[in-house]
Design a protein around this motif. Structure first.
Motif: not given
Ligand SMILES: CC(=O)SCCNC(=O)CCNC(=O)[C@H](O)C(C)(C)COP(=O)(O)OP(=O)(O)OC[C@H]1O[C@@H](n2cnc3c(N)ncnc32)[C@H](O)[C@@H]1OP(=O)(O)O
Ligand SMILES: O=C([O-])CC(=O)C(=O)O
Length: 377
Positions: A206, A122, A114, A108-109, A208-209, A112
């Motif tokens: 987001d 993703k 967007q 995710g970093n 990934h979080s 990311t």
């Protein structure tokens, strides 16, 4: 037809916390459907990628769509160098679920999300890289090898995991069992980890979080961690008689037996009969005369004594073990599968969102007067 389990009490049990078109759990007491398809039919006929497509895109793919989807997933298996570097720093004795959590977060970093318009790409990237993340770390930490995750032979996610783990293409049987297992674990309505993902999604966070949080919730032994805990249990026993005596003692001491019981199902978990059959097949293949009979006796004792049945996790333990999968990698396999359900829920939440924010009954003290620090005991 069995009645649905009566639900009451703590843990939000029995409370409707939202709507979903993805899945029904225990609607008739025992059933499980994904978008109206019975999980038994899906496990008998589908590939995991077809089920992921169904959950994420809303319909079963036709042949051309499935071929394109699998080709896309295959093209996304490479790990970024910066992610490999992070995985190489994680100690050998780390829990693989912590590795998954970090791997997902690092992805995710680096990549990311967007904008929500990127969500499908993703999600596909996570589906494609999760088997690579866990096996890259595992093989590096345990054997000091840096595996090539991008150029493997298998075109299925389950096959890829076994190929990367063992360094060779799996047998047809093993690839098939992985496929069934991933289908069984793919989706389960508002379970704890999916609810975590939805709560996170409801803040417009987001993707990934959402998935990183869900991995944390899945890790515990009352949820996904139970397959690993079940393996630790059955491995203690050399014979069915020993297992019976051991379980009777545990029940007397009021210990929880991992891999049994369920928050929603009342008298059986439909996934159990399916994975149990495959475990039996694998037991025959490896010539097992201990683990499978021990597992069967555990099932008999728990039903006889407590009317508690095996959930999806119990026979997964022996099935995975027979395929040479280390116990600590059992729950990460659950992640590789459930990421499809989690992200389908994130999409559903985003499509009709209101921040999830329930209320609490206050049980603390009434008004207290401010005490200067010198006057406190
Ligand atoms: C894929 C999955 O995540 S499936 C779940 C995986 N988790 C496990 O296998 C862990 C073991 N099982 C459990 O802890 C529970 O059955 C859970 C967490 C799955 C469900 O919890 P609950 O909804 O609270 O269970 P439920 O209300 O049916 O419990 C009824 C009673 O049976 C007992 N019980 C339930 N499961 C078990 C078990 N596995 N071993 C011993 N006793 C049990 C409970 O302690 C409770 O007893 P009490 O009334 O004396 O307090
Ligand atoms: O639904 C639940 O509470 C747990 C479960 O079986 C799953 O997530 O697969």
């Amino acid at each position: 037809m069995a009645e649905a389990k009566k639900l009451s009490g703590a843990g939000l049990r029995g409370q409707v916390a939202g709507e979903t078109a993805l899945c029904t759990v225990g609607k008739t007491g025992t059933g499980l459907t994904y978008r109206g398809y019975d999980v038994t039919d899906l496990a008998a006929n589908a590939q995991f990628e077809e089920v992921a497509y169904l959950l994420l895109r809303g319909k079963l793919p036709n042949q051309a769509e499935l071929d394109a989807y699998k080709a896309k997933l295959k093209s996304l298996r490479n790990l970024p160098d910066a992610l490999k570097l992070v995985l190489e720093q994680i100690p050998k004795d780390a829990h693989p679920m912590d590795v998954m959590r970090t791997g997902c977060s690092m992805l995710g970093n680096l990549e990311t999300e967007q904008d929500f318009s990127e969500q499908d790409d993703k999600i596909d990237r996570m589906l494609a890289t999760f088997p690579a993340i866990i096996t890259y770390w595992y093989r590096f930490a345990h054997e000091g090898v840096r595996i090539d995750t991008a150029n493997s032979e298998c075109d299925s996610i389950g096959g890829l995991f076994l190929e990367l783990l063992h360094g060779k293409k799996p047998s047809e049987l093993h690839e098939r069992v992985m496929n069934v297992s991933l289908i069984l674990y793919a989706e389960h309505e508002f379970n704890a980890s999916t609810f975590t993902a939805r709560v996170c999604a409801s803040t417009l966070s987001d993707i990934h979080s959402c998935v990183t949080g869900a991995i944390g919730s899945l890790r515990g032994p009352l949820h996904g961690g139970a397959n690993e805990a079940a393996m630790e249990l059955i491995q203690r026993f050399q014979t069915p008689e020993e297992a019976e005596a051991g379980l009777m003692g545990m029940l007397e001491r009021k210990e929880k037996i991992m891999g049994f019981g369920h928050a929603i199902y009342k008298e059986s978990d439909p996934r159990n009969a399916i994975i149990k059959q495959w475990s039996e097949k694998l037991a025959k293949e490896v010539g097992d005369t201990v683990l499978y009979p021990v597992s069967v006796r555990c099932e008999e004792v728990m039903w006889r004594e407590k009317k508690l049945f095996c959930n999806a996790d119990f026979f997964h333990a022996s099935a995975y073990h027979f395929m040479g999968i280390p116990t600590e990698l059992f729950t990460p396999i659950f992640v590789m599968s459930r990421v499809s359900g989690w992200t389908a829920h994130v999409k559903e939440q985003r499509a009709n969102n209101r921040i999830i924010r329930p209320s609490a009954d206050y049980t603390g003290p009434e008004h207290q007067d401010w005490l200067p620090i010198e006057e406190r005991s």
